[in-house]
Scaffold this motif. Structure first.
Motif, PDB file in Angstrom:
ATOM      1  N   UNK A 225      29.808 -21.289 -47.336  1.00 54.31           N
ATOM      2  CA  UNK A 225      28.356 -21.401 -47.143  1.00 54.31           C
ATOM      3  C   UNK A 225      27.590 -20.850 -48.341  1.00 54.31           C
ATOM      4  N   UNK A 226      28.211 -19.940 -49.097  1.00 50.13           N
ATOM      5  CA  UNK A 226      27.615 -19.392 -50.325  1.00 50.13           C
ATOM      6  C   UNK A 226      26.201 -18.865 -50.102  1.00 50.13           C
ATOM      7  N   UNK A 227      26.050 -18.016 -49.085  1.00 51.25           N
ATOM      8  CA  UNK A 227      24.725 -17.450 -48.823  1.00 51.25           C
ATOM      9  C   UNK A 227      24.486 -16.254 -49.737  1.00 51.25           C
ATOM     10  N   UNK A 228      23.234 -16.085 -50.136  1.00 48.26           N
ATOM     11  CA  UNK A 228      22.866 -14.948 -50.972  1.00 48.26           C
ATOM     12  C   UNK A 228      22.620 -13.702 -50.125  1.00 48.26           C
ATOM     13  N   UNK A 229      22.089 -13.917 -48.930  1.00 50.27           N
ATOM     14  CA  UNK A 229      21.818 -12.820 -48.001  1.00 50.27           C
ATOM     15  C   UNK A 229      22.380 -13.216 -46.644  1.00 50.27           C
ATOM     16  N   UNK A 230      23.165 -12.331 -46.046  1.00 48.14           N
ATOM     17  CA  UNK A 230      23.688 -12.576 -44.702  1.00 48.14           C
ATOM     18  C   UNK A 230      23.050 -11.563 -43.758  1.00 48.14           C
ATOM     19  N   UNK A 231      22.320 -12.064 -42.780  1.00 49.29           N
ATOM     20  CA  UNK A 231      21.605 -11.213 -41.834  1.00 49.29           C
ATOM     21  C   UNK A 231      22.381 -11.177 -40.519  1.00 49.29           C
ATOM     22  N   UNK A 232      22.843 -10.005 -40.165  1.00 50.93           N
ATOM     23  CA  UNK A 232      23.554  -9.824 -38.898  1.00 50.93           C
ATOM     24  C   UNK A 232      22.531  -9.532 -37.810  1.00 50.93           C
ATOM     25  N   UNK A 233      22.439 -10.421 -36.833  1.00 56.11           N
ATOM     26  CA  UNK A 233      21.479 -10.267 -35.739  1.00 56.11           C
ATOM     27  C   UNK A 233      22.077  -9.551 -34.536  1.00 56.11           C
ATOM     28  N   UNK A 234      23.339  -9.169 -34.602  1.00 54.64           N
ATOM     29  CA  UNK A 234      24.056  -8.681 -33.425  1.00 54.64           C
ATOM     30  C   UNK A 234      24.373  -7.202 -33.482  1.00 54.64           C
ATOM     31  N   UNK A 235      24.650  -6.644 -34.650  1.00 51.84           N
ATOM     32  CA  UNK A 235      25.022  -5.240 -34.737  1.00 51.84           C
ATOM     33  C   UNK A 235      26.325  -4.968 -34.009  1.00 51.84           C
ATOM     34  N   UNK A 236      26.311  -3.915 -33.166  1.00 53.13           N
ATOM     35  CA  UNK A 236      27.502  -3.553 -32.407  1.00 53.13           C
ATOM     36  C   UNK A 236      27.472  -4.110 -30.983  1.00 53.13           C
ATOM     37  N   UNK A 237      26.643  -5.114 -30.734  1.00 58.12           N
ATOM     38  CA  UNK A 237      26.614  -5.720 -29.415  1.00 58.12           C
ATOM     39  C   UNK A 237      27.898  -6.471 -29.111  1.00 58.12           C
ATOM     40  N   UNK A 238      27.997  -6.987 -27.901  1.00 54.49           N
ATOM     41  CA  UNK A 238      29.202  -7.707 -27.494  1.00 54.49           C
ATOM     42  C   UNK A 238      29.429  -8.912 -28.408  1.00 54.49           C
ATOM     43  N   UNK A 239      30.680  -9.240 -28.632  1.00 61.79           N
ATOM     44  CA  UNK A 239      31.086 -10.387 -29.463  1.00 61.79           C
ATOM     45  C   UNK A 239      30.699 -10.216 -30.928  1.00 61.79           C
ATOM     46  N   UNK A 240      30.477  -8.975 -31.368  1.00 60.90           N
ATOM     47  CA  UNK A 240      30.121  -8.749 -32.771  1.00 60.90           C
ATOM     48  C   UNK A 240      31.280  -9.148 -33.686  1.00 60.90           C
TER      49      UNK A 240
END
Length: 685
Positions: free
Chosen positions: A418-433
Motif C-alpha cells: 500500500x506504500x502509505x506515508x502515514x498509518x493511523x491506528x484507530x483501534x489501539x489496544x481494543x479487541x482484534x487489535x
C-alpha cells in the motif's frame, strides 16, 4: 641431597603420566555407546550442558549414524540456543529413520518456535499418518493448524484426537483448544459445550474454567461467568481474579467493590516489579481510576514489548522503516499525493463507524491526499462501510486475507504494498487489535487516533492525535509514549452530514419509523412518558460504565424531581437487576427506571432528540461516540471530567461547542448543573 631426591621424584611422576596417557587410544574405538548415551541423559538431567555436548561429539565420532546420539545432540544444541545445529541433528536422524516420532515432534516444535509453521505442520501431518491410532499425533497437528490459520483442518484433527484419547489428559486439552477455536469463530454455544466437556473429565482444569467464564461473558451470562472465574481463582489461575472483577463491573455488581479496589491498587503499585505480563491488559486500565498515568503507561509498555517479541518470530521481510533497517524515505505517489492508511480490524461493528465514514467522505474531495482503509469487510455492506468503500482510494479486506494460507505474510505484503506515508491506528489496544504488525513499522509515521483513550506504550507509535482537554499537556501527556499532536478543538472529529442526511432523506425530518415490533414498543413507552408530563433523563452508555457514585448522584436528582424518569440500556439482564436494586436502596422505585433495548442507530439518535430532556453522562468513562450523537440532537449533556482521558472526552465536546458550563469537576457540581435544567415553576430548584 633432599633436593636431588625431590627432582627424581618429580621426574618419575612425569614419566608415569606420559606412559599412562600415551597408552590411551586417540579415538573412542572401545566406547560403550549405549552406556555413554545413558551418561549424557544424566548430564542433561543435572543441567551439565557442556559435558553433555562433549560426550555427544565423542559418540558421533565413533558412530555418526547413532539415532539416539543424533537426538541427544539435537537436545543439547536446542537447550544451548543453537537451533541450527539442533535442526541439522534431528533432520539427520529422520533421514536415517523417518519413523522416529519423538524426534519428528522435537523438530516440528523447533520449527514452530522459529515461525516456520508450514514446515512444522507438514511434520506433524507425517507423524499423524504414521501413528493413526495415537491421539497426541492429531492433537499436535491440530495445534499447528491453528497457528497456520487452517481452522477447518484444526477442528477435524481435534475431533479425531478426542475420539482416540478416551479420558486421558490429551482429551481435556483437546476439548479446551477446540472450545477456543469455536470461540474465535463466534460459535459460543459450541465453545461452552467443549469447555464443559473438558471440565467433566477434569473439574480442576483452570484454563477450561477461565475460558468457560469468558464464553459466559460473551453470552451476557455474568452470574455464571463470575462462578466459573471464582473457581478458577481458587485453583490459582493468575488471570481469573481480574476477569471476575471485570465481569462484576459489567453486571454492575458492586458488592465486593472495596476488595476489588484493594486488589487493583496492589496491581497498579506492583507493575514495575513484575517480570512477565501484568494481569491487567492495557484497555482495562482505561476503566479503573486506580491506574494512574505511570502505571497505565508501564502496563501498555509491557504489552507492546510482548507484541514486538511475537512479531519477531513471524520471519517477515524487514520493513525499510524498521530501526534495524538502513534509513529510508518513501516518495509521494506519482500524482504527488500523500497516502494515509487507516487500520481498524472490525470497523463495521464499531461505534465510531459513522464518524470515521463521514470524515473519509470529506477527505475524498482533497486533491493532495489518498486514503487506504485496512479493515474486515462485511459480507453485506452497511451504510457506513458503503461510504468508506466509495470515499477511500483503496480498501484492503483483512478478514479475507486471514482465510488464506500463510495469512500473516499476506497481510504484511498488503500493508507494505500500500506504500502509505502515514498509518493511523484507530483501534489501539481494543479487541482484534494488530499491534503485532504495527510493531514491525509498515509505515514511516504511525499515529494513534480516535477509538482508544490511552497510550499504546509503544516506541513504534510516533504520535497520538488528541486535544488539550482530553489529554492535558502538563498533566497526562508525560505518561504517553507517543508525541502529542494537538487538534485545536476536540480530537473526536465528527461530521453527521453524509450518513445522517442520507437517512433523513428516506424519512420525514423529525420522524422515527420503527423497524420492528421491539423498536415500536420502545418508542411507545417514551411517548407515553412524555404525554404524561414526565421529564425524561437518559444515559444510553453501556452498563459497565456506570459506578456506584454515579448512581448516587442520579438518585439524588430523581428524588428532588419526583416527576422525572431515567432511560437506561436494557441489557445485560444481570446488570438491569442489580441497577434496579441499587436505585431502590437509594429510594427510587422500579417504575421510574426505563430499561429498553437499543434502537437502530438513526432511530436511537432521533429518539434522544425528541424525547430526552437532559442526558446524564457516565463519569469513569464518558460517552464518546454516544455523546457526540446526543449533542448533534441539541440535547444538553452534563458530564464530569476526572483525571483520565476516558473521563474527559465529553468535556472537550462541550468546550468545542462553547457549552463549558455543562462540564463539571465534582459530583456536587454535577448534581447542581443537572438540577438547574429540570427546574420549573412547579418544581423550583
Amino acid at each position: 641431597m633432599s633436593i636431588r631426591m625431590r627432582a627424581e621424584g618429580v621426574c618419575f611422576l612425569l614419566c608415569l603420566f606420559a606412559v599412562r596417557y600415551s597408552a590411551a587410544p586417540t579415538r573412542d574405538t572401545n566406547m560403550d555407546i549405549e552406556h555413554a548415551l545413558d551418561q549424557i541423559e544424566d548430564m542433561l538431567d543435572r543441567g551439565d550442558l557442556r559435558s553433555a555436548k562433549t560426550w555427544c561429539s565423542r559418540v558421533l565420532r565413533q558412530d555418526a549414524n547413532s539415532i539416539r546420539g543424533l537426538y541427544l545432540h539435537g537436545v543439547v544444541s536446542a537447550m544451548s540456543g543453537d537451533s541450527s545445529t539442533a535442526e541439522y541433528s534431528w533432520s539427520s536422524a529422520l533421514v536415517l529413520d523417518p519413523s522416529q516420532v519423538d524426534i519428528a515432534k522435537s523438530l516440528a516444535q523447533l520449527y514452530l518456535q522459529a515461525g516456520r509453521v508450514d514446515e512444522a505442520c507438514r511434520l506433524y501431518s507425517d507423524i499423524a499418518s504414521r501413528s493413526p491410532g495415537e491421539a497426541s499425533a492429531f492433537f499436535y497437528l491440530a495445534n499447528c493448524l491453528v497457528q497456520a490459520r487452517d481452522m477447518q483442518g484444526a477442528e477435524q484433527n481435534y475431533l479425531q484426537s478426542i475420539a482416540l484419547a478416551g479420558r486421558d489428559q490429551h482429551v481435556v486439552v483437546a476439548h479446551n483448544n477446540l472450545g477456543n477455536l469455536y470461540s474465535g469463530k463466534g460459535l459460543h454455544d459450541l465453545a461452552i459445550l467443549q469447555f464443559e466437556q473438558a471440565l467433566a473429565v477434569n473439574p480442576s482444569y483452570t484454563d477450561a474454567l477461565y475460558n468457560l467464564g469468558n464464553e459466559y461473558v460473551k453470552k451476557d451470562r455474568f452470574k455464571d461467568a463470575v462462578t466459573a472465574y471464582r473457581k478458577a481463582e481458587s485453583l490459582g489461575h493468575k488471570s481469573a481474579s481480574t476477569a471476575r472483577m471485570i465481569a462484576q463491573q459489567r453486571m454492575c455488581d458492586w458488592s465486593q467493590a472495596e476488595r476489588s479496589h484493594a486488589l487493583l491498587t496492589k496491581m497498579a503499585s506492583g507493575v514495575a516489579k513484575l517480570k512477565g505480563l501484568p494481569e491487567i491488559q492495557p484497555f482495562q486500565t482505561t476503566f479503573w481510576g486506580v491506574f494512574d498515568g505511570p502505571s497505565a503507561l508501564a502496563i501498555a509498555n509491557r504489552y507492546a514489548l510482548a507484541e514486538t517479541s511475537k512479531s519477531s518470530s513471524y520471519r517477515l521481510p524487514l520493513s525499510p522503516f524498521s530501526p534495524a533497517a538502513a534509513p529510508s524515505r518513501l516518495s509521494l505517489s506519482s500524482e504527488g499525493r500523500l497516502r494515509v492508511g487507516f487500520l481498524h480490524p472490525d470497523f463495521d461493528d464499531s461505534q465510531i463507524a459513522p464518524h470515521v465514514a463521514d470524515m473519509m467522505h470529506a477527505w475524498s474531495h482533497a486533491r493532495n491526499i489518498e486514503t487506504v482503509f485496512f479493515t474486515s469487510c462485511p459480507s453485506e455492506e452497511k451504510e457506513n462501510f458503503h461510504v468508506i468503500r466509495q470515499a477511500a482510494s483503496e480498501v484492503i479486506c483483512l478478514n479475507r486475507l486471514e482465510q488464506e494460507p500463510n495469512s500473516t505474510h499476506r497481510i504484511w505484503e498488503s500493508l507494505m504494498a500500500a506504500s502509505v506515508h502515514v498509518l493511523v491506528d484507530l483501534k489501539g489496544w481494543g479487541s482484534a487489535h494488530r499491534q503485532d504488525l504495527l510493531s514491525l513499522r509498515p509505515a514511516p509515521l504511525q499515529a494513534l487516533w480516535f477509538d482508544y483513550p490511552g497510550t499504546s506504550g509503544a516506541s513504534y507509535m510516533n504520535h497520538f492525535i488528541v486535544d488539550s482537554i482530553s489529554v492535558a499537556p502538563d498533566q497526562e501527556a508525560p505518561y504517553f509514549a507517543e508525541k502529542m499532536l494537538y487538534l485545536p478543538f476536540t480530537y473526536f472529529v465528527n461530521y453527521h452530514k453524509t450518513v445522517w442526511t442520507r437517512q433523513r432523506l428516506l424519512n420525514e425530518e423529525t420522524a422515527v419509523i420503527p423497524k420492528n415490533d421491539a423498536e415500536k414498543q420502545v418508542l411507545e413507552t417514551l411517548r407515553l412518558q412524555q404525554f404524561n408530563g414526565r421529564l425524561i433523563l437518559a444515559d444510553r452508555n453501556t452498563m459497565q460504565k456506570i459506578d456506584a457514585s454515579t448512581v448516587t448522584v442520579w438518585a439524588n436528582v430523581m428524588r428532588q424531581f419526583p416527576d422525572c424518569v431515567l432511560w437506561l440500556m436494557g441489557k445485560p439482564a444481570d446488570a438491569v437487576e442489580n441497577i434496579r436494586n441499587e436505585f431502590l436502596s437509594r429510594g427510587i422505585v422500579a417504575d421510574r427506571l426505563l430499561f429498553t433495548e437499543s434502537l437502530s442507530r438513526f432511530n436511537h439518535q432521533r429518539a434522544i432528540g425528541i424525547f430526552v430532556d437532559v442526558y446524564l453522562d457516565t463519569v469513569s468513562y464518558n460517552g464518546h461516540s454516544s455523546g457526540v450523537d446526543v449533542l448533534w440532537e441539541g440535547v444538553p449533556l452534563v458530564t464530569l471530567s476526572a483525571d483520565r482521558m476516558a473521563s474527559r472526552v465529553a468535556g472537550a465536546f462541550l468546550d468545542t461547542l462553547g457549552a463549558g458550563e455543562l462540564r463539571t469537576f465534582s459530583f456536587r457540581e454535577y448534581e447542581s448543573v443537572t438540577s438547574s435544567f429540570l427546574c420549573t415553576p412547579s418544581t423550583p430548584c
